[in-house]
Design an enzyme around this catalytic site. Structure first.
Site, short mmCIF file in Angstrom:
data_model
loop_
_atom_site.label_atom_id
_atom_site.label_comp_id
_atom_site.label_asym_id
_atom_site.label_seq_id
_atom_site.Cartn_x
_atom_site.Cartn_y
_atom_site.Cartn_z
N TYR A 101 98.35 48.95 112.21
CA TYR A 101 96.88 48.85 112.36
C TYR A 101 96.53 47.39 112.61
O TYR A 101 97.03 46.50 111.91
CB TYR A 101 96.19 49.33 111.08
N GLU A 189 89.33 47.45 117.29
CA GLU A 189 90.26 48.03 116.33
C GLU A 189 91.28 48.91 117.05
O GLU A 189 90.90 49.71 117.89
CB GLU A 189 89.47 48.88 115.31
#
Ligand code: GDP
Ligand code: MN
Length: 382
Positions: A101, A189
């Protein structure tokens, strides 16, 4: 402005960040055709402006065009957190070894962009932050200095990225930051940022939010706006250059000036109510502008009462009262309006409203009294 995954990936691809090949599809047939074109294993993904698509059944990995069509059938129309799926992204399948991530966002308290990286990708980053806080590496970037190589190195080390993977990952982190900066984003993101079996990295998802106040400098991004997905009130407000924000209560708020409108939201809450929205009519407030704003606020079906809160500075309250009375002639009033006028020519304004004696209007002297009345009327109507 939130971008769909495929739009975010378009920005990524332009910057040189590896993404899988893909096509947008709006129907089962288009999905099948896209899968045929891509060949082999494909991923059928719901395109909605919310997260958690995987968990909701909005992401399916399939082996051929027939299965892609079947998956498209199941995902089109799927409700994900209140967002109905109307478009799909059909992507070439990739061989994933690991899921990480990475994000760039703003840390408002530090007044700096914040990088976050964790090897626990794929899942909700909120879960990682709560249950494995040590696994989530965080690092600020001083915007005056900009992103430097050491930022990536330090972040990867903190996150525990295996040493042999760092060389391949570093340029991606730098490029993702450059996208954040160049596109004037509020959020970039990538979850998951995947390590493929061949040792290279790829952005398997993209969540990008562009700063609305910078959009005028990004015509290409503005052109990506999906008018069909926008809230009808927000769209109407944008067309009329009115600042409008939708909330989820039942008291509509109209005021002049952002500060006053924001404090009106607080006062409604203080009076035990919940704002349905708020709209800033700005300075001047002609009858036409008030009529438009009132129309937008009232067109939200959840609005059971409206608080019209004006503080006259340069704007004169008698002008606003005239504007409001004019607006009543042209707008259908389906909920009671509570008016608080204060400041320049407030007495004259109140006198005009009293004289007109419109049954839809209740005039209160203070902001708190006005809020209490608006909240009471909304409760009575629900
Ligand atoms: P989200 O749930 O809305 O964040 O959707 P994602 O785009 O992150 O997709 C959910 C999951 O699909 C990912 O975490 C992957 O594990 C999984 N997935 C499996 N194979 C593939 C593939 O080939 N490509 C992509 N993009 N995702 C895959
Ligand atoms: Mn994701």
């Amino acid at each position: 402005m939130d971008l769909y995954e495929h739009q975010g990936k378009e920005l990524f691809a332009k910057a040189g960040i590896p993404v899988a090949a893909g096509h947008v599809a709006y129907s089962v047939d288009e999905a099948r055709a896209a899968a045929e074109q891509l060949g082999g294993v494909v991923v059928v993904k719901s395109q909605v402006l919310t997260g958690g698509r995987g968990k909701a059944g909005g992401v399916k990995v399939v082996k051929d065009p027939a299965a892609a069509a079947e998956a498209a059938e199941a995902i089109l129309g799927l409700d994900i957190n209140g967002h109905i799926t109307r478009r799909l992204y059909i992507e070439a399948g990739v061989k994933i070894a690991k899921e990480y991530y990475f994000s760039v966002t703003f840390d408002r308290s530090a007044k700096m962009p914040l990088l976050m990286l964790t090897t626990m990708g794929g899942m909700d980053v909120e879960d990682v932050a709560e249950n494995h806080p040590d696994a989530l590496a965080r690092l600020h970037v001083d915007p005056a200095l900009g992103y430097r190589g050491f930022h990536g190195a330090q972040l990867m080390s903190k996150a525990g990225i295996p040493v042999e993977e760092r060389k391949a990952l570093a340029p991606l982190l730098a490029t993702l930051y450059s996208v954040f900066e160049r596109e004037e984003a509020m959020l970039v993101e990538v979850n998951p940022l995947v390590l493929l079996e061949d040792g290279t990295f790829l952005a398997a998802d993209a969540k990008v939010t562009i700063d609305d106040n910078a959009l005028f400098r990004h015509a290409d991004v503005e052109a990506m706006r999906d008018l069909a997905a926008a809230d009808p009130q927000e769209q109407a407000a944008r067309e009329h250059d009115l600042a409008y924000v939708k909330l989820d209560g039942d008291v509509g708020i109209l005021g002049n000036g952002a500060g006053l409108v924001m404090s009106t939201v607080d006062v409604i809450a203080q009076a035990g109510g919940r704002p349905a929205n708020f709209c800033d009519v700005g300075g001047g407030a002609s009858a036409e502008k008030i009529s438009t704003a009132l129309g937008i606020v009232l067109s939200d079906e959840k609005v059971n009462s409206v608080l019209f809160n004006i503080f006259g500075g340069i704007t004169r309250c008698d002008e606003v009262a005239k504007g409001l009375l004019g607006a009543l002639e042209t707008t259908e009033i389906r909920a009671p309006i509570v008016v608080r006028l204060d400041g320049t020519n407030a007495e004259e304004g109140r006198a005009l409203l009293a004289e007109a004696a419109r049954p839809e209007i209740t005039v209160e002297k203070t902001m708190l009294e006005a809020a209490a009345t608006a909240v009471r009327l909304a409760k009575e109507a629900s």
